[in-house]
Design a protein around this motif. Sequence first.
Motif: not given
Length: 48
Positions: A26-44
């Motif tokens: 809710e408070k960080v919706w503008n900063e959210v880029r990935f659908c899951s922790d898995r996708c965020r980890g793969e991007a890194k």
Amino acid sequence: MVKKGDLPSKTCAQCGKPFAWRKKWEKVWNEVRFCSDRCRGEAKRKPG
């Protein structure tokens, strides 16, 4: 009551799949880029 179809959505920067707004974002919706922790980890892990 808000219907699921009425919630804002985005496309995941890693996998390209659409995902919907969640209460925990809710408070960080503008900063959210990935659908899951898995996708965020793969991007890194990928260079570039």
